[in-house]
Design a protein around this motif. Structure first.
Motif, PDB file in Angstrom:
ATOM      1  N   UNK A 146      43.434  45.837  37.910  1.00 16.36           N
ATOM      2  CA  UNK A 146      43.584  46.257  39.304  1.00 16.36           C
ATOM      3  C   UNK A 146      42.380  47.071  39.759  1.00 16.36           C
ATOM      4  N   UNK A 147      41.917  47.970  38.913  1.00 24.21           N
ATOM      5  CA  UNK A 147      40.758  48.796  39.269  1.00 24.21           C
ATOM      6  C   UNK A 147      39.515  47.940  39.487  1.00 24.21           C
ATOM      7  N   UNK A 148      39.301  46.933  38.636  1.00 28.52           N
ATOM      8  CA  UNK A 148      38.124  46.073  38.784  1.00 28.52           C
ATOM      9  C   UNK A 148      38.188  45.247  40.068  1.00 28.52           C
ATOM     10  N   UNK A 149      39.406  44.942  40.529  1.00 23.41           N
ATOM     11  CA  UNK A 149      39.531  44.177  41.765  1.00 23.41           C
ATOM     12  C   UNK A 149      39.124  45.004  42.981  1.00 23.41           C
ATOM     13  N   UNK A 197      45.153  51.088  47.624  1.00 24.18           N
ATOM     14  CA  UNK A 197      44.070  50.121  47.797  1.00 24.18           C
ATOM     15  C   UNK A 197      44.448  48.722  47.317  1.00 24.18           C
ATOM     16  N   UNK A 198      45.254  48.620  46.260  1.00 26.72           N
ATOM     17  CA  UNK A 198      45.649  47.260  45.860  1.00 26.72           C
ATOM     18  C   UNK A 198      46.694  46.701  46.815  1.00 26.72           C
ATOM     19  N   UNK A 199      47.491  47.583  47.439  1.00 28.20           N
ATOM     20  CA  UNK A 199      48.425  47.124  48.476  1.00 28.20           C
ATOM     21  C   UNK A 199      47.650  46.578  49.674  1.00 28.20           C
ATOM     22  N   UNK A 200      46.599  47.291  50.090  1.00 24.83           N
ATOM     23  CA  UNK A 200      45.780  46.816  51.210  1.00 24.83           C
ATOM     24  C   UNK A 200      45.065  45.518  50.860  1.00 24.83           C
ATOM     25  N   UNK A 201      44.764  45.339  49.565  1.00 22.90           N
ATOM     26  CA  UNK A 201      44.083  44.129  49.148  1.00 22.90           C
ATOM     27  C   UNK A 201      44.927  42.871  49.387  1.00 22.90           C
ATOM     28  N   UNK A 202      46.243  43.011  49.299  1.00 21.22           N
ATOM     29  CA  UNK A 202      47.137  41.875  49.582  1.00 21.22           C
ATOM     30  C   UNK A 202      46.894  41.362  50.985  1.00 21.22           C
ATOM     31  N   UNK A 203      46.871  42.281  51.949  1.00 23.05           N
ATOM     32  CA  UNK A 203      46.690  41.878  53.351  1.00 23.05           C
ATOM     33  C   UNK A 203      45.319  41.231  53.561  1.00 23.05           C
ATOM     34  N   UNK A 204      44.287  41.808  52.947  1.00 25.00           N
ATOM     35  CA  UNK A 204      42.939  41.260  53.102  1.00 25.00           C
ATOM     36  C   UNK A 204      42.831  39.860  52.527  1.00 25.00           C
TER      37      UNK A 204
END
Length: 449
Positions: free
Chosen positions: A378-381, A439-446
């Motif tokens: 997750x951190x690397x993403x 930030x990983x939650x926001x990544x879903x939307x992006x």
């Protein structure tokens, strides 16, 4: 009709809302129409929900329609709630920022108590009664001015107490111990504080008074710090209502803390005002019968030290699955100080299930066999260059020098019953992993755009 608890995301606004001149065709259009009618009222409603929650005396009325749950009564409240959870629904950037700022200061409810109507016809008589006045006594009969005055006299002390806690958070933001006592008093002893500040003699000697939504201070803040810290420490601790119930008891308290009180000679020439609607103006002098002149911008208030009373207190997740969201919201209700063992277990569980949920939705490689690998993926993403300061502690605690020790602690929270978690450890981990969850939650939307 029956009552049920429903998730905010499962509710949609009524496109045939009588408040709209024309029917709307989408959630965004419905929200825009409500905001267009009176933006300031919706912002005030959002602030009220953020501070007090939804009014439990007026339930939302919902009609199931295929896969939708249409809000027949309470569209303004649900619109405000949706905007707090997802400010991007607002039609412009300025409003998005305002709703985001309100949401950042509070725990916003995800579940709503609703009345389920089978049809519009079934709900119509009650909705009409709600919005068409007294109806010869059948509807809501408003109080006259005398009745309002009598009620306000009973509730005013508690409102004064709430105002003072807001001022304390602004005045003494750098005193973490005091801010913790303020939070305890606000949540559990607010009526006791109300008894104290409702007493004019107490207010006079403390050097505070109230004007609308403002707290007025008669002394410099540094001269008030000692007595206010003492008062909140006492109320958060051993001082029960039985010790301050009567006028004589409150007078005795003043005598007991005489050495902590500010000296009368230290009074300000011009008192200062703190307002919850304009906290940046907390140092504005109070002048009688004077028209305020344009003021030069003041520097922003110093940021309050990180002190989380509840698990992942400042984190909001908008894109994870419904089940993950529900678990997360329930975990956020846990008081770290009151339930350290459960909070310790849940900090480990929440991090793991959110990371797994995001990996499922985005199709990441699920070959990671342990928690360290899953967090690392997750951190690397979200931070491949490892240069995001908000994720510094998450990297350090899970992947770098302290990683083995901290991950061992997370495992011990769940698997070792001889291990007693410290609240400081739980709070540190909550603060460290909160930005990663966001930030990983926001990544879903992006990724799904």
């Amino acid at each position: 009709m029956k009552q049920a608890s429903m998730h905010v995301t499962s509710l949609t606004l009524d496109e045939l809302n009588p408040r709209h001149a024309q029917p709307t065709s989408s959630l965004e259009e419905s929200i825009a129409a409500i905001l267009d009618k009176d933006t300031d009222k919706i912002l005030r409603l959002a602030r009220s929900i953020a501070e007090r929650g939804l009014n439990p005396t007026e339930l939302i009325v919902v009609m199931p329609d295929s896969e939708l749950n249409i809000v027949l009564e309470g569209n303004r409240r649900i619109a405000a709630l949706k905007l707090l959870h997802k400010p991007g629904l607002a039609p412009n950037v300025q409003l998005q920022r305002k709703f985001a700022a309100i949401a950042a200061k509070a725990e916003i409810p995800w579940r709503v108590q609703c009345i389920i109507a089978e049809s519009r016809q079934q709900a119509a008589p009650w909705i009409k009664l709600r919005h068409t006045g007294e109806n010869k006594g059948v509807g809501v009969v408003k109080w006259d001015s005398a009745e309002v005055s009598r009620f306000s006299g009973r509730s005013n002390s508690t409102e004064k107490a709430r105002l003072l806690t807001e001022a304390m958070n602004a005045w003494f933001a750098d005193d973490a111990d005091l801010i913790a006592d303020v939070a305890t008093v606000r949540e559990n002893r607010i009526t006791n504080l109300g008894r104290m500040v409702g007493d004019p003699d107490i207010r006079k000697r403390l050097g505070i008074s109230f004007d609308g939504d403002s707290v007025i201070s008669e002394f410099p803040k540094e001269r008030m710090h000692r007595i206010l810290a003492r008062l909140f420490h006492d109320l958060a601790g051993s001082y029960s209502v039985d010790k301050i119930k009567t006028k004589d008891q409150r007078t005795n308290y003043l005598q007991k803390v005489e050495e902590d009180l500010p000296r009368l000679a230290d009074r300000l020439d011009a008192p200062e005002r703190f307002s919850i609607t304009n906290p940046a103006g907390s140092a504005d002098p109070v002048e009688a019968d004077e028209t305020p002149e344009p003021k030069t911008p003041k520097p922003p208030r110093r940021r309050r030290p990180d002190f989380e009373k509840r698990l992942f207190q400042s984190v909001s997740l908008h894109n994870v699955s419904l089940r993950t969201s529900e678990v997360f919201q329930e975990a956020k209700q846990l008081s770290i100080d009151e339930m350290p063992n459960i909070a310790a277990i849940m900090v480990r569980i929440v991090v793991d299930i959110v990371v797994l949920d995001v990996a499922d939705q985005l199709g990441w490689n699920r070959g990671q066999g342990d928690l360290k690998s899953r967090i690392g993926a997750a951190l690397h993403q979200v931070d491949p260059a490892q240069n995001n300061p908000a994720l510094k502690d998450a990297w350090r605690f899970s992947q770098k020098d302290e990683g083995a020790l901290v991950l061992k602690t997370l495992h011990q929270f769940v698997h070792s019953w001889q291990f007693n978690p410290l609240t400081s450890e739980v709070r540190k981990l909550s603060l460290a992993y909160g930005p990663l969850l966001t930030q990983i939650d926001e990544l879903i939307e992006k990724k799904k755009r």
